[in-house]
Design a protein around this motif. Structure first.
Motif, PDB file in Angstrom:
ATOM      1  N   GLN A 199       0.838  -1.201   0.000  1.00 47.55           N
ATOM      2  CA  GLN A 199       0.000   0.000   0.000  1.00 47.55           C
ATOM      3  C   GLN A 199       0.875   1.254   0.000  1.00 47.55           C
ATOM      4  OE1 GLN A 199      -2.536  -0.439   3.420  1.00 47.55           O
ATOM      5  NE2 GLN A 199      -3.908  -1.851   2.356  1.00 47.55           N
ATOM      6  N   GLU A 200       1.960   1.209   0.733  1.00 50.19           N
ATOM      7  CA  GLU A 200       2.861   2.355   0.800  1.00 50.19           C
ATOM      8  C   GLU A 200       3.515   2.633  -0.556  1.00 50.19           C
ATOM      9  OE1 GLU A 200       6.360   4.192   3.622  1.00 50.19           O
ATOM     10  OE2 GLU A 200       5.727   2.129   3.935  1.00 50.19           O
ATOM     11  N   GLU A 201       3.948   1.571  -1.241  1.00 49.66           N
ATOM     12  CA  GLU A 201       4.552   1.749  -2.568  1.00 49.66           C
ATOM     13  C   GLU A 201       3.544   2.308  -3.562  1.00 49.66           C
ATOM     14  OE1 GLU A 201       7.890  -1.814  -2.633  1.00 49.66           O
ATOM     15  OE2 GLU A 201       5.775  -2.346  -2.910  1.00 49.66           O
ATOM     16  N   LEU A 202       2.324   1.779  -3.544  1.00 53.66           N
ATOM     17  CA  LEU A 202       1.280   2.287  -4.441  1.00 53.66           C
ATOM     18  C   LEU A 202       0.963   3.738  -4.113  1.00 53.66           C
ATOM     19  CD1 LEU A 202      -0.774   1.953  -6.682  1.00 53.66           C
ATOM     20  CD2 LEU A 202      -2.358   0.981  -4.991  1.00 53.66           C
ATOM     21  N   ALA A 203       0.850   4.048  -2.839  1.00 55.12           N
ATOM     22  CA  ALA A 203       0.570   5.423  -2.425  1.00 55.12           C
ATOM     23  C   ALA A 203       1.643   6.380  -2.942  1.00 55.12           C
ATOM     24  CB  ALA A 203       0.464   5.502  -0.903  1.00 55.12           C
ATOM     25  N   ASP A 204       2.894   5.980  -2.843  1.00 61.96           N
ATOM     26  CA  ASP A 204       3.990   6.811  -3.340  1.00 61.96           C
ATOM     27  C   ASP A 204       3.891   7.013  -4.850  1.00 61.96           C
ATOM     28  OD1 ASP A 204       5.090   7.156  -0.821  1.00 61.96           O
ATOM     29  OD2 ASP A 204       6.605   5.587  -1.081  1.00 61.96           O
ATOM     30  N   LEU A 205       3.566   5.942  -5.572  1.00 63.05           N
ATOM     31  CA  LEU A 205       3.464   6.030  -7.031  1.00 63.05           C
ATOM     32  C   LEU A 205       2.358   6.977  -7.491  1.00 63.05           C
ATOM     33  CD1 LEU A 205       3.920   2.322  -8.174  1.00 63.05           C
ATOM     34  CD2 LEU A 205       5.459   4.246  -8.636  1.00 63.05           C
ATOM     35  N   CYS A 206       1.233   6.974  -6.768  1.00 62.49           N
ATOM     36  CA  CYS A 206       0.111   7.800  -7.225  1.00 62.49           C
ATOM     37  C   CYS A 206      -0.065   9.067  -6.397  1.00 62.49           C
ATOM     38  CB  CYS A 206      -1.168   6.989  -7.305  1.00 62.49           C
ATOM     39  SG  CYS A 206      -1.615   6.063  -5.847  1.00 62.49           S
ATOM     40  N   ASP A 207       0.907   9.375  -5.545  1.00 67.33           N
ATOM     41  CA  ASP A 207       0.908  10.605  -4.756  1.00 67.33           C
ATOM     42  C   ASP A 207      -0.345  10.737  -3.877  1.00 67.33           C
ATOM     43  OD1 ASP A 207       2.193  12.922  -3.888  1.00 67.33           O
ATOM     44  OD2 ASP A 207       1.107  14.185  -5.314  1.00 67.33           O
ATOM     45  N   HIS A 214      -1.951   9.279   0.142  1.00 64.47           N
ATOM     46  CA  HIS A 214      -1.486   8.820   1.445  1.00 64.47           C
ATOM     47  C   HIS A 214      -1.733   7.323   1.601  1.00 64.47           C
ATOM     48  CE1 HIS A 214      -0.995   8.592   5.808  1.00 64.47           C
ATOM     49  NE2 HIS A 214      -0.297   9.716   5.672  1.00 64.47           N
ATOM     50  N   ARG A 215      -0.822   6.658   2.293  1.00 64.46           N
ATOM     51  CA  ARG A 215      -0.918   5.211   2.499  1.00 64.46           C
ATOM     52  C   ARG A 215      -2.224   4.814   3.181  1.00 64.46           C
ATOM     53  NH1 ARG A 215      -0.575   2.569   6.841  1.00 64.46           N
ATOM     54  NH2 ARG A 215       0.358   4.299   7.963  1.00 64.46           N
ATOM     55  N   THR A 216      -2.658   5.578   4.170  1.00 62.29           N
ATOM     56  CA  THR A 216      -3.900   5.219   4.870  1.00 62.29           C
ATOM     57  C   THR A 216      -5.116   5.392   3.960  1.00 62.29           C
ATOM     58  OG1 THR A 216      -4.085   7.428   5.843  1.00 62.29           O
ATOM     59  CG2 THR A 216      -2.967   5.736   7.157  1.00 62.29           C
ATOM     60  N   TYR A 217      -5.042   6.330   3.007  1.00 59.25           N
ATOM     61  CA  TYR A 217      -6.119   6.502   2.043  1.00 59.25           C
ATOM     62  C   TYR A 217      -6.222   5.258   1.154  1.00 59.25           C
ATOM     63  CZ  TYR A 217      -8.880   8.364  -1.815  1.00 59.25           C
ATOM     64  OH  TYR A 217      -9.843   8.541  -2.773  1.00 59.25           O
ATOM     65  N   ILE A 218      -5.088   4.780   0.665  1.00 59.09           N
ATOM     66  CA  ILE A 218      -5.061   3.576  -0.175  1.00 59.09           C
ATOM     67  C   ILE A 218      -5.657   2.401   0.599  1.00 59.09           C
ATOM     68  CG2 ILE A 218      -3.578   1.884  -1.337  1.00 59.09           C
ATOM     69  CD1 ILE A 218      -3.780   4.497  -2.884  1.00 59.09           C
ATOM     70  N   GLY A 219      -5.274   2.239   1.840  1.00 60.83           N
ATOM     71  CA  GLY A 219      -5.790   1.147   2.664  1.00 60.83           C
ATOM     72  C   GLY A 219      -7.289   1.229   2.865  1.00 60.83           C
ATOM     73  N   SER A 220      -7.792   2.416   3.129  1.00 64.68           N
ATOM     74  CA  SER A 220      -9.233   2.561   3.361  1.00 64.68           C
ATOM     75  C   SER A 220     -10.034   2.365   2.073  1.00 64.68           C
ATOM     76  CB  SER A 220      -9.549   3.909   4.017  1.00 64.68           C
ATOM     77  OG  SER A 220      -9.188   4.981   3.184  1.00 64.68           O
ATOM     78  N   VAL A 221      -9.460   2.734   0.931  1.00 66.41           N
ATOM     79  CA  VAL A 221     -10.113   2.468  -0.357  1.00 66.41           C
ATOM     80  C   VAL A 221     -10.156   0.960  -0.594  1.00 66.41           C
ATOM     81  CG1 VAL A 221      -9.863   2.674  -2.872  1.00 66.41           C
ATOM     82  CG2 VAL A 221      -9.589   4.694  -1.421  1.00 66.41           C
ATOM     83  N   GLU A 222      -9.045   0.301  -0.349  1.00 65.03           N
ATOM     84  CA  GLU A 222      -8.960  -1.148  -0.545  1.00 65.03           C
ATOM     85  C   GLU A 222      -9.982  -1.887   0.309  1.00 65.03           C
ATOM     86  OE1 GLU A 222      -5.435  -4.451  -0.846  1.00 65.03           O
ATOM     87  OE2 GLU A 222      -5.221  -2.886   0.673  1.00 65.03           O
ATOM     88  N   ARG A 223     -10.218  -1.405   1.517  1.00 63.45           N
ATOM     89  CA  ARG A 223     -11.182  -2.042   2.421  1.00 63.45           C
ATOM     90  C   ARG A 223     -12.614  -1.592   2.160  1.00 63.45           C
ATOM     91  NH1 ARG A 223      -6.942  -0.601   5.645  1.00 63.45           N
ATOM     92  NH2 ARG A 223      -8.051   1.193   6.496  1.00 63.45           N
ATOM     93  N   GLY A 224     -12.821  -0.670   1.220  1.00 61.85           N
ATOM     94  CA  GLY A 224     -14.167  -0.189   0.904  1.00 61.85           C
ATOM     95  C   GLY A 224     -14.723   0.777   1.936  1.00 61.85           C
ATOM     96  N   GLU A 225     -13.861   1.424   2.677  1.00 62.38           N
ATOM     97  CA  GLU A 225     -14.282   2.356   3.727  1.00 62.38           C
ATOM     98  C   GLU A 225     -14.434   3.789   3.234  1.00 62.38           C
ATOM     99  OE1 GLU A 225     -11.965  -0.122   7.242  1.00 62.38           O
ATOM    100  OE2 GLU A 225     -11.180   1.819   6.606  1.00 62.38           O
ATOM    101  N   ARG A 226     -13.958   4.072   2.026  1.00 60.71           N
ATOM    102  CA  ARG A 226     -14.005   5.435   1.489  1.00 60.71           C
ATOM    103  C   ARG A 226     -14.677   5.428   0.134  1.00 60.71           C
ATOM    104  NH1 ARG A 226      -9.730   8.883   4.097  1.00 60.71           N
ATOM    105  NH2 ARG A 226     -10.644  10.515   2.856  1.00 60.71           N
ATOM    106  N   ASN A 227     -15.325   6.529  -0.162  1.00 53.17           N
ATOM    107  CA  ASN A 227     -15.809   6.769  -1.513  1.00 53.17           C
ATOM    108  C   ASN A 227     -14.670   7.435  -2.268  1.00 53.17           C
ATOM    109  OD1 ASN A 227     -18.437   5.831  -1.065  1.00 53.17           O
ATOM    110  ND2 ASN A 227     -18.997   7.781  -0.123  1.00 53.17           N
TER     111      ASN A 227
END
Length: 59
Positions: free
Chosen positions: A6-14, A16-29
């Protein structure tokens, strides 16, 4: 498929790591803008996020 943390993906797409994680878990729109950033970082067309893969669902 890329093997990224998640951290590597977050860095690639600029994003935040926690945003990527919450999207992956379906917690964010997610916005289309951020979905496009993620798709580009994964070298995938955005449409591929919305197409069901019949090979992965056991059919």
């Amino acid at each position: 498929m890329k093997s990224l943390s998640q951290e590597e993906l977050a860095d690639l797409c600029d994003l935040h790591r926690t945003y990527i994680g919450s999207v992956e878990r379906g917690e964010r729109n997610i916005t289309l803008l951020n979905a496009e950033k993620i798709a580009q970082s994964l070298d995938e067309p955005l449409i591929s996020f919305f197409i069901e893969d019949s090979e992965s669902d056991g059919k």
